[in-house]
Design an enzyme around this catalytic site. Structure first.
Site, mmCIF file in Angstrom:
data_model
loop_
_atom_site.group_PDB
_atom_site.id
_atom_site.type_symbol
_atom_site.label_atom_id
_atom_site.label_comp_id
_atom_site.label_asym_id
_atom_site.label_seq_id
_atom_site.Cartn_x
_atom_site.Cartn_y
_atom_site.Cartn_z
ATOM 1 N N HIS A 262 4.395 -1.549 26.998
ATOM 2 C CA HIS A 262 3.502 -1.983 25.921
ATOM 3 C C HIS A 262 4.305 -2.105 24.650
ATOM 4 O O HIS A 262 5.210 -1.309 24.403
ATOM 5 C CB HIS A 262 2.361 -0.974 25.736
ATOM 6 C CG HIS A 262 1.167 -1.566 25.091
ATOM 7 N ND1 HIS A 262 1.069 -1.717 23.733
ATOM 8 C CD2 HIS A 262 0.032 -2.083 25.616
ATOM 9 C CE1 HIS A 262 -0.087 -2.292 23.447
ATOM 10 N NE2 HIS A 262 -0.738 -2.529 24.565
ATOM 11 N N ASP A 316 -3.761 -1.678 32.102
ATOM 12 C CA ASP A 316 -3.932 -2.557 33.263
ATOM 13 C C ASP A 316 -3.478 -1.946 34.575
ATOM 14 O O ASP A 316 -3.688 -2.544 35.634
ATOM 15 C CB ASP A 316 -3.197 -3.877 33.020
ATOM 16 C CG ASP A 316 -3.902 -4.687 31.955
ATOM 17 O OD1 ASP A 316 -5.144 -4.596 31.891
ATOM 18 O OD2 ASP A 316 -3.231 -5.381 31.183
HETATM 19 N N1 CMC Z 1 8.546 -3.144 34.054
HETATM 20 C C1 CMC Z 1 9.870 -2.871 33.961
HETATM 21 N N2 CMC Z 1 10.531 -2.856 32.803
HETATM 22 C C2 CMC Z 1 9.864 -3.107 31.692
HETATM 23 C C3 CMC Z 1 8.491 -3.383 31.707
HETATM 24 C C4 CMC Z 1 7.840 -3.398 32.954
HETATM 25 N N3 CMC Z 1 6.535 -3.654 33.034
HETATM 26 N N4 CMC Z 1 8.062 -3.610 30.448
HETATM 27 C C5 CMC Z 1 9.138 -3.483 29.668
HETATM 28 N N5 CMC Z 1 10.218 -3.182 30.405
HETATM 29 C C6 CMC Z 1 11.574 -2.959 29.920
HETATM 30 C C7 CMC Z 1 12.233 -4.298 29.613
HETATM 31 O O1 CMC Z 1 12.865 -4.833 30.751
HETATM 32 C C8 CMC Z 1 13.179 -3.942 28.512
HETATM 33 O O2 CMC Z 1 14.302 -3.350 29.102
HETATM 34 P P1 CMC Z 1 15.780 -3.633 28.471
HETATM 35 O O3 CMC Z 1 15.685 -3.128 27.072
HETATM 36 O O4 CMC Z 1 16.670 -2.847 29.370
HETATM 37 O O5 CMC Z 1 15.961 -5.111 28.539
HETATM 38 C C9 CMC Z 1 12.440 -2.856 27.741
HETATM 39 O O6 CMC Z 1 11.508 -2.292 28.661
HETATM 40 C C10 CMC Z 1 11.688 -3.381 26.544
HETATM 41 O O7 CMC Z 1 10.944 -4.519 26.970
HETATM 42 P P2 CMC Z 1 10.351 -5.590 25.966
HETATM 43 O O8 CMC Z 1 9.974 -6.808 26.729
HETATM 44 O O9 CMC Z 1 11.248 -5.787 24.774
HETATM 45 O O10 CMC Z 1 9.101 -4.851 25.437
HETATM 46 P P3 CMC Z 1 7.862 -5.540 24.875
HETATM 47 O O11 CMC Z 1 7.357 -4.693 23.802
HETATM 48 O O12 CMC Z 1 8.055 -6.966 24.509
HETATM 49 O O13 CMC Z 1 6.936 -5.498 26.194
HETATM 50 C C11 CMC Z 1 5.156 -6.189 27.512
HETATM 51 C C12 CMC Z 1 5.599 -5.506 26.217
HETATM 52 C C13 CMC Z 1 3.686 -5.813 27.692
HETATM 53 C C14 CMC Z 1 5.280 -7.708 27.344
HETATM 54 C C15 CMC Z 1 6.002 -5.708 28.707
HETATM 55 O O14 CMC Z 1 5.976 -4.308 28.794
HETATM 56 C C16 CMC Z 1 5.562 -6.333 30.033
HETATM 57 O O15 CMC Z 1 5.953 -7.456 30.335
HETATM 58 N N6 CMC Z 1 4.733 -5.596 30.840
HETATM 59 C C17 CMC Z 1 4.208 -6.117 32.071
HETATM 60 C C18 CMC Z 1 2.931 -6.891 31.775
HETATM 61 C C19 CMC Z 1 1.791 -5.993 31.373
HETATM 62 O O16 CMC Z 1 1.511 -4.979 32.012
HETATM 63 N N7 CMC Z 1 1.076 -6.402 30.306
HETATM 64 C C20 CMC Z 1 -0.108 -5.695 29.847
HETATM 65 C C21 CMC Z 1 0.076 -5.156 28.473
HETATM 66 S S1 CMC Z 1 -1.252 -4.035 28.057
HETATM 67 C C22 CMC Z 1 -2.613 -5.054 27.893
HETATM 68 C C23 CMC Z 1 -2.706 -5.678 26.562
HETATM 69 O O17 CMC Z 1 -2.721 -4.948 25.545
HETATM 70 O O18 CMC Z 1 -2.805 -6.920 26.529
#
Ligand code: CMC
Length: 381
Positions: A262, A316
């Site tokens: 998140h 989720d």
């Molecule tokens: N599985 C594995 N690794 C992850 C995940 C995941 N679900 N989410 C983040 N990471 C890792 C990512 O690979 C990165 O690693 P590194 O720094 O080594 O490259 C690190 O964590 C930071 O990731 P980020 O993409 O910069 O973090 P973000 O703040 O942009 O991510 C997110 C937020 C929701 C887009 C992401 O966690 C994700 O894609 N999650 C899966 C989809 C999901 O479950 N979405 C629902 C969000 S909650 C509902 C809502 O509020 O809408």
């Protein structure tokens, strides 16, 4: 002289307004709507009361809640023209497309869709909030070649949604779980879809356009669509014994575990805690524990592999299991998220309009400088 341009990719940590609607402490696993903790609201409130709280800014008096409930009841049925329109949609349509299109079309059945008065905007919002469950349930019936079921005046919005979907009023526990799930999805500060609604509101567009833009933004798999993706993952894994293999492979291939991570929560999402408990109770009550156990096994494995990374389960990871156990088809999960979030979208749009400024950020141009125009006949190829 101007300083260097800073690009806020993803708008991380950019504040667009002051707000009294929602507070999230992503380090301490805390979420409050208008100052009330999500745990208290889930345990003691109802979706209707929470929607009032979000939109009007305070917990309603008894009379205010009676009036609010009555307005929601009166608005639940769909106009014949709108129902006719939904009947004309291809049966294979994605329900999010149906919801987005039908909410947009609601403006056509409103004799005065545009208003700049706050109360007028609240009226439109209540109209959309009340009809969204009817729209989603009606389309699901139609695509299954069944007649839509009209709303019932003796049920809450959550229970009525399940009734319109299945043809049977849910028992008290299922109705309670659905109600809590809607409370948990009702609001979440300045996420992508709420920002989208805020941008649209800042142009002084009407409430139908505002909510339609929110639905469109919620649709993506990184936002609302993750609940569907998370359940599909659990179904694909199929058994707790396959979880470790799945997680190891997914992470080694650079794939994300849906329902994890998140932008704001760097620890447990408090909504996840509540939903996991409800999911466990629901699963054991219905004697359908395999999916739940598989999700737990995926969670344990992912937590082990992602230890130290600030990636934790989000709302989720169990919302899909809860919705599925309540009998809601997988592709309705995101529409259900949307119908709950209309409360938060409305609250934020109205709050923003109280001291409006057109949202107009900038893009740093890095393309070529002025180029000579070549007529088409003179271009190579
Ligand atoms: N599985 C594995 N690794 C992850 C995940 C995941 N679900 N989410 C983040 N990471 C890792 C990512 O690979 C990165 O690693 P590194 O720094 O080594 O490259 C690190 O964590 C930071 O990731 P980020 O993409 O910069 O973090 P973000 O703040 O942009 O991510 C997110 C937020 C929701 C887009 C992401 O966690 C994700 O894609 N999650 C899966 C989809 C999901 O479950 N979405 C629902 C969000 S909650 C509902 C809502 O509020 O809408």
């Amino acid at each position: 002289m101007k300083g260097p341009v800073v690009i806020h990719k993803g708008l991380d940590n950019v504040y667009v307004k002051e707000s009294t609607i929602c507070f999230i402490d992503g380090e301490a696993s805390k979420l409050f709507y208008r100052g009330y903790s999500i745990e208290d609201l889930a345990a003691q409130s109802t979706f209707e009361e929470t929607a009032f709280l979000l939109i009007r800014g305070h917990l309603p008096t008894k009379q205010e809640l009676v009036d609010f409930n009555r307005r929601i009841l009166l608005n639940r049925p769909l106009e014949p023209g709108l129902m006719q329109l939904i009947r004309s949609f291809p049966l294979t349509s994605d329900p999010m497309d149906v919801l987005r299109t039908a909410v947009s079309a609601l403006a056509l059945y409103d004799p005065a869709p545009i208003t700049d008065k706050i109360d007028g905007r609240v009226d439109k919002a209540i109209r959309i909030l009340s009809k969204a469950p009817t729209i989603i349930a009606a389309f699901d019936r139609l695509r299954n070649r069944k007649e839509p079921i009209p709303p019932r005046s003796d049920l809450s919005l959550a229970a009525d949604f399940l009734q319109m979907l299945t043809g049977e009023a849910p028992d008290r526990y299922d109705a309670h779980v659905m109600d809590v799930a809607m409370i948990l999805h009702a609001e979440h500060e300045m996420n992508a879809s709420t920002f989208s609604c805020t941008v649209t509101a800042s142009t002084q567009a009407d409430m139908y356009s505002i909510i339609t833009s929110g639905i469109g933004t919620l649709r993506g798999p990184l936002h609302g669509g993750a609940n569907e993706a998370a359940l599909r993952t659990v179904m694909e894994v199929g058994d707790p014994s396959n979880a470790e293999d799945y997680v190891t492979r997914a992470l080694s291939e650079g794939r994300r575990i849906m329902g994890f991570g998140h932008r704001i929560y760097k620890t447990w999402d408090p909504r996840y805690v509540i939903l996991k408990k409800l999911g466990a109770e629901l699963a054991s009550q219905k004697g359908e524990t395999k999916l739940f156990e598989t999700a737990v096994a995926i969670e344990q494995s992912a937590l082990k592999h992602l230890a130290g990374s600030s990636v934790f389960p989000n709302v989720d990871s169990y919302s899909g299991i809860v919705f599925h156990t309540l009998g809601i088809p997988v592709d309705l999960f995101t529409p259900v998220f949307a119908m709950s979030r209309i409360a938060g979208w409305t609250a934020h749009s109205i709050e923003y309009l109280e001291s409006n400024r057109l949202i107009r950020p900038k893009a740093l141009y890095v393309g070529p400088p002025s180029l000579p125009y070549t007529p088409i006949g003179a271009r190579a190829g």
